[in-house]
Scaffold this active site. Structure first.
Site, PDB file in Angstrom:
ATOM      1  N   ARG A 101      61.352  19.287   9.014  1.00 62.30           N
ATOM      2  CA  ARG A 101      60.291  19.591   9.967  1.00 62.30           C
ATOM      3  C   ARG A 101      60.436  21.016  10.493  1.00 62.30           C
ATOM      4  O   ARG A 101      59.468  21.766  10.602  1.00 62.30           O
ATOM      5  CB  ARG A 101      60.339  18.608  11.144  1.00 62.30           C
ATOM      6  CG  ARG A 101      59.922  17.193  10.803  1.00 62.30           C
ATOM      7  CD  ARG A 101      59.841  16.349  12.065  1.00 62.30           C
ATOM      8  NE  ARG A 101      59.568  14.949  11.748  1.00 62.30           N
ATOM      9  CZ  ARG A 101      60.457  13.981  11.793  1.00 62.30           C
ATOM     10  NH1 ARG A 101      61.698  14.258  12.142  1.00 62.30           N
ATOM     11  NH2 ARG A 101      60.128  12.742  11.501  1.00 62.30           N
ATOM     12  N   ARG A 252      56.202  26.091   0.353  1.00 55.76           N
ATOM     13  CA  ARG A 252      55.737  25.020   1.245  1.00 55.76           C
ATOM     14  C   ARG A 252      55.421  23.739   0.476  1.00 55.76           C
ATOM     15  O   ARG A 252      55.886  22.646   0.814  1.00 55.76           O
ATOM     16  CB  ARG A 252      54.518  25.514   2.025  1.00 55.76           C
ATOM     17  CG  ARG A 252      53.682  24.456   2.764  1.00 55.76           C
ATOM     18  CD  ARG A 252      54.504  23.520   3.623  1.00 55.76           C
ATOM     19  NE  ARG A 252      53.691  22.706   4.517  1.00 55.76           N
ATOM     20  CZ  ARG A 252      53.207  21.505   4.245  1.00 55.76           C
ATOM     21  NH1 ARG A 252      53.434  20.958   3.059  1.00 55.76           N
ATOM     22  NH2 ARG A 252      52.518  20.839   5.150  1.00 55.76           N
ATOM     23  N   LYS A 263      62.759  10.241   1.488  1.00 55.77           N
ATOM     24  CA  LYS A 263      62.124   8.929   1.572  1.00 55.77           C
ATOM     25  C   LYS A 263      62.689   7.974   0.526  1.00 55.77           C
ATOM     26  O   LYS A 263      62.880   6.779   0.794  1.00 55.77           O
ATOM     27  CB  LYS A 263      60.613   9.070   1.389  1.00 55.77           C
ATOM     28  CG  LYS A 263      59.918   9.749   2.560  1.00 55.77           C
ATOM     29  CD  LYS A 263      58.418   9.705   2.394  1.00 55.77           C
ATOM     30  CE  LYS A 263      57.712  10.238   3.620  1.00 55.77           C
ATOM     31  NZ  LYS A 263      56.245  10.112   3.535  1.00 55.77           N
ATOM     32  N   ASN A 289      49.423   9.852   5.812  1.00 52.94           N
ATOM     33  CA  ASN A 289      49.185   9.468   7.198  1.00 52.94           C
ATOM     34  C   ASN A 289      48.047  10.341   7.708  1.00 52.94           C
ATOM     35  O   ASN A 289      48.241  11.502   8.067  1.00 52.94           O
ATOM     36  CB  ASN A 289      50.443   9.651   8.050  1.00 52.94           C
ATOM     37  CG  ASN A 289      50.286   9.087   9.451  1.00 52.94           C
ATOM     38  OD1 ASN A 289      49.326   9.386  10.143  1.00 52.94           O
ATOM     39  ND2 ASN A 289      51.239   8.266   9.866  1.00 52.94           N
ATOM     40  N   GLU A 293      47.957  14.196   9.332  1.00 49.99           N
ATOM     41  CA  GLU A 293      47.299  15.279   8.602  1.00 49.99           C
ATOM     42  C   GLU A 293      46.276  15.982   9.485  1.00 49.99           C
ATOM     43  O   GLU A 293      46.138  17.214   9.435  1.00 49.99           O
ATOM     44  CB  GLU A 293      46.632  14.722   7.339  1.00 49.99           C
ATOM     45  CG  GLU A 293      47.611  14.288   6.267  1.00 49.99           C
ATOM     46  CD  GLU A 293      46.907  13.756   5.030  1.00 49.99           C
ATOM     47  OE1 GLU A 293      45.667  13.903   4.942  1.00 49.99           O
ATOM     48  OE2 GLU A 293      47.590  13.204   4.159  1.00 49.99           O
ATOM     49  N   THR A 373      50.972  19.176  -1.965  1.00 52.09           N
ATOM     50  CA  THR A 373      52.287  18.701  -1.538  1.00 52.09           C
ATOM     51  C   THR A 373      52.477  17.231  -1.890  1.00 52.09           C
ATOM     52  O   THR A 373      53.529  16.820  -2.403  1.00 52.09           O
ATOM     53  CB  THR A 373      52.461  18.897  -0.018  1.00 52.09           C
ATOM     54  OG1 THR A 373      52.336  20.288   0.313  1.00 52.09           O
ATOM     55  CG2 THR A 373      53.827  18.402   0.440  1.00 52.09           C
ATOM     56  N   GLU A 377      55.091  15.251  -4.459  1.00 48.85           N
ATOM     57  CA  GLU A 377      55.917  14.129  -4.032  1.00 48.85           C
ATOM     58  C   GLU A 377      55.776  12.952  -4.985  1.00 48.85           C
ATOM     59  O   GLU A 377      56.771  12.318  -5.367  1.00 48.85           O
ATOM     60  CB  GLU A 377      55.541  13.717  -2.608  1.00 48.85           C
ATOM     61  CG  GLU A 377      55.898  14.738  -1.544  1.00 48.85           C
ATOM     62  CD  GLU A 377      55.518  14.278  -0.149  1.00 48.85           C
ATOM     63  OE1 GLU A 377      55.587  13.057   0.114  1.00 48.85           O
ATOM     64  OE2 GLU A 377      55.146  15.121   0.677  1.00 48.85           O
TER      65      GLU A 377
END
Length: 403
Positions: A101, A252, A263, A289, A293, A373, A377
């Site tokens: 974060r 990023r 996760k 989520n 977002e 992103t 993932e």
């Protein structure tokens, strides 16, 4: 080639005015983190270390938000002759969600300022056209069969820059991904670095690289949206800014690999079950989520509105040398910036006072950074679980595009 102009420097006060306000709007800067479990779930501690980083540390201490090789000084002690726990950086700390974060927050400023710098030049489409063979950039290699392949000025510049950075070990770092990995030289001029094993090599997960589609989207979508149409002949300055934006956004979006690994370590059986069933929609659902977002988009727009416009100097008191006026100056500047930013958040005005449109920065996050992103993932998790990602998660496209 003209060097980048420094005539449009953003005043230092305005660079930090609304950081507290912006961060208070949303405590979670990453769209994929809110649905994650506690950051106490992290990778096993690694015992590897290295005496160098590919780049120097900023300041006197290393930030845990940057994945650098750590210099372990066995003689480092406090004034009492005892090592402080605060001076030690563990692999588990680097891969924790708190560390991720913190890194993503810093990257927001880097991306927005890079976009502001690029927006000062016109579109300059000539730098993106593959018109002729410009030759082999110094230090790079040419894959067999591509000797006569035409390239654009941006590609030539980027390949040469990556070759130089590779020689000094930039792409040894797990957070760095080259746009042209096949053009990197075969030899390094410096000793190899050892980094903690933060990402998995299972199925080639660590090598997931979506820079191909990122560069395509940047040229076709981002540049036309932030730059004024036309050509101002500042081609060298333009590609320098392009390079900064591309590398910032690449870093990023590929941080999605670290989010995915964190996760996965928290629920390996759950992700393995979804991947074995080929349920990419199920994996994507776990990563999404919508509420978070929306907060990311709002913060990106607020920061762009704050950093991307001139301060309202008329609302500031006259500068005096006495320190007693410092607090009033800062308060007035902060109030002026807040008013300007709030106004920019509400409407899209004529843009006369903006270096970049806040809505355009928001759209870059909404249409490219956030979905890309999450694509990374998903691709990482599929490979991490031993399967090839579905076709819509190939590195030459975005899943939101039509097949």
């Amino acid at each position: 080639m003209r060097l980048l102009s420094t005539s449009k420097q953003i005043p230092s006060i305005c660079l930090t005015l609304l950081l507290v306000t912006a961060n208070s709007l949303t405590p979670c800067p990453c769209e994929a983190l809110a649905s994650s479990p506690s950051s106490s779930q992290s990778a096993p501690r690694s015992t590897t270390s290295s005496p160098f980083s590919w780049r120097g540390n900023r300041g006197s201490s290393m930030s845990t938000s940057s994945l650098q090789a750590v210099n372990v000084d066995t003689d480092a002690t406090t004034t009492n002759g005892v090592e402080s726990d605060e001076d030690q950086v563990k692999t588990s700390d680097i891969l924790s969600l708190d560390s991720i974060r913190s890194t993503l927050i810093r990257q927001e400023e880097t991306i927005i300022f890079a976009l502001i710098e690029r927006a000062q030049y016109r579109h300059n489409q000539a730098v993106y056209k593959k018109s002729e063979n410009l030759g082999n950039p110094p230090g790079s290699v040419v894959p067999e069969g591509l000797e006569d392949e035409p390239s654009s000025f941006l590609e030539y510049f980027l390949i040469g820059t990556e070759a130089l950075h590779y020689a000094v070990r930039r792409f040894t770092s797990p957070e760095e991904n080259a746009f042209f990995p096949d053009r990197l030289p075969q030899e390094k001029v410096m000793e190899e670095l050892e980094y903690p094993n933060l990402l998995s090599s299972v199925g080639g997960a660590i090598d997931v690289n979506f820079n191909e589609i990122l560069m395509k989207k940047y040229i076709e979508v981002v540049v036309p949206s932030i730059a004024v149409h036309g050509d101002d002949e500042q081609h060298g300055s333009t590609v320098l800014c392009d390079l900064a934006v591309l590398q910032a956004i690449s870093k990023r979006v590929h941080y999605g690999k670290f989010v995915a690994e964190s996760k996965y370590l928290a629920d390996p059986e759950g992700y393995q079950r979804l991947v074995d069933a080929g349920d990419s929609d199920g994996v994507m659902e776990l990563l999404t989520n919508s509420a978070v977002e929306a907060k990311v988009l709002r913060r990106a727009r607020l920061k762009a509105a704050t950093y991307g416009r001139e301060p309202l100097l008329a609302d500031m008191p006259a500068l005096k040398t006495s320190k007693e006026y410092d607090s009033s100056i800062v308060a007035a500047a902060a109030a002026a910036a807040v008013v300007g930013a709030i106004e920019a958040m509400g409407t899209d005005d004529d843009g006369k006072h903006d270096k970049i449109s806040p809505s355009m920065v928001e759209s870059v996050y909404r249409d490219i950074i956030i979905p890309l992103t999450k694509d990374i993932e998903v691709a990482y998790l599929f490979r991490r679980c031993g399967k090839e990602p579905p076709p819509q998660f190939a590195p030459d496209r975005m899943s939101i595009d039509e097949l």
